[in-house]
Scaffold this motif. Structure first.
Motif: not given
Length: 195
Positions: A102-131
């Motif tokens: 699970v990767c999450w991003l808190h911005k303003s008053k909300s939290i965007c959360t991606l639930i990915c498969e176990e071996h997900a590319n965490v850096l890519l997921a974090a970048n995707q959340l920011g975008m």
């Protein structure tokens, strides 16, 4: 090169939820989408609330100055205290047939959360959340991540945005130029549909 169908690229679900509780111990889920058959079963609401609750716990810890040493937990806190990110793993359980990341991003008053498969590319997921968070603010307006009504009032557009940014529930290598192009294409589609 990683194939777009590999587990490292697969998104199990995306959640957009508030940073605070709604009512008595109730997590406010603003929007969600599960990309698997398991995710869309009768337990989908329980899954979303369980993950959002864990993210809220992690977020609450990241807001404090206490450092908790835990090898399964990671967080990055911005200097401005306006954005925080975190990553954690979920073990196999009655809600999840396989472990998840699970990767999450808190911005303003909300939290965007991606639930990915176990071996997900965490850096890519974090970048995707920011975008995604930036794209939501650009498309729906600067207050979209502060007020659930803005996104809930236009659910089709939110899901169309997800389709552009994460087609078929897969992580994409996106730059800001790519995200801007996808937003322009979405705006064009929406304008054509209104005329």
């Amino acid at each position: 090169k990683v194939s777009s169908t590999s587990p490292e690229m697969a998104i199990y679900a995306i959640l957009l939820h508030g940073e605070t509780m709604q009512g008595e111990n109730e997590i406010a889920i603003w929007a969600s989408r599960f990309y698997s058959r398991e995710g869309n079963d009768k337990w989908s609401c329980a899954r979303a609330k369980a993950v959002a609750g864990r993210v809220r716990q992690e977020f609450s810890v990241s807001k404090s100055e206490v450092d908790i040493p835990d090898k399964k937990f990671a967080r990055i806190k911005s200097d401005a205290n306006t954005e925080s990110r975190g990553v954690f793993r979920i073990a196999k359980s009655r809600l999840f047939s396989t472990p998840k990341t699970v990767c999450w991003l808190h911005k303003s008053k909300s939290i965007c959360t991606l639930i990915c498969e176990e071996h997900a590319n965490v850096l890519l997921a974090a970048n995707q959340l920011g975008m995604l968070a930036n794209s939501i603010s650009t498309h729906f307006g600067p207050n979209a991540l502060q007020d659930a009504k803005i996104i809930n009032g236009r659910p089709e557009e939110f899901h169309m945005l997800l389709d552009r940014m994460m087609p078929s529930g897969h992580l994409q290598y996106l730059t800001q130029v790519d995200a801007t192009r996808e937003l322009a294409l979405l705006a064009n589609v929406l304008q054509k549909s209104k005329s």
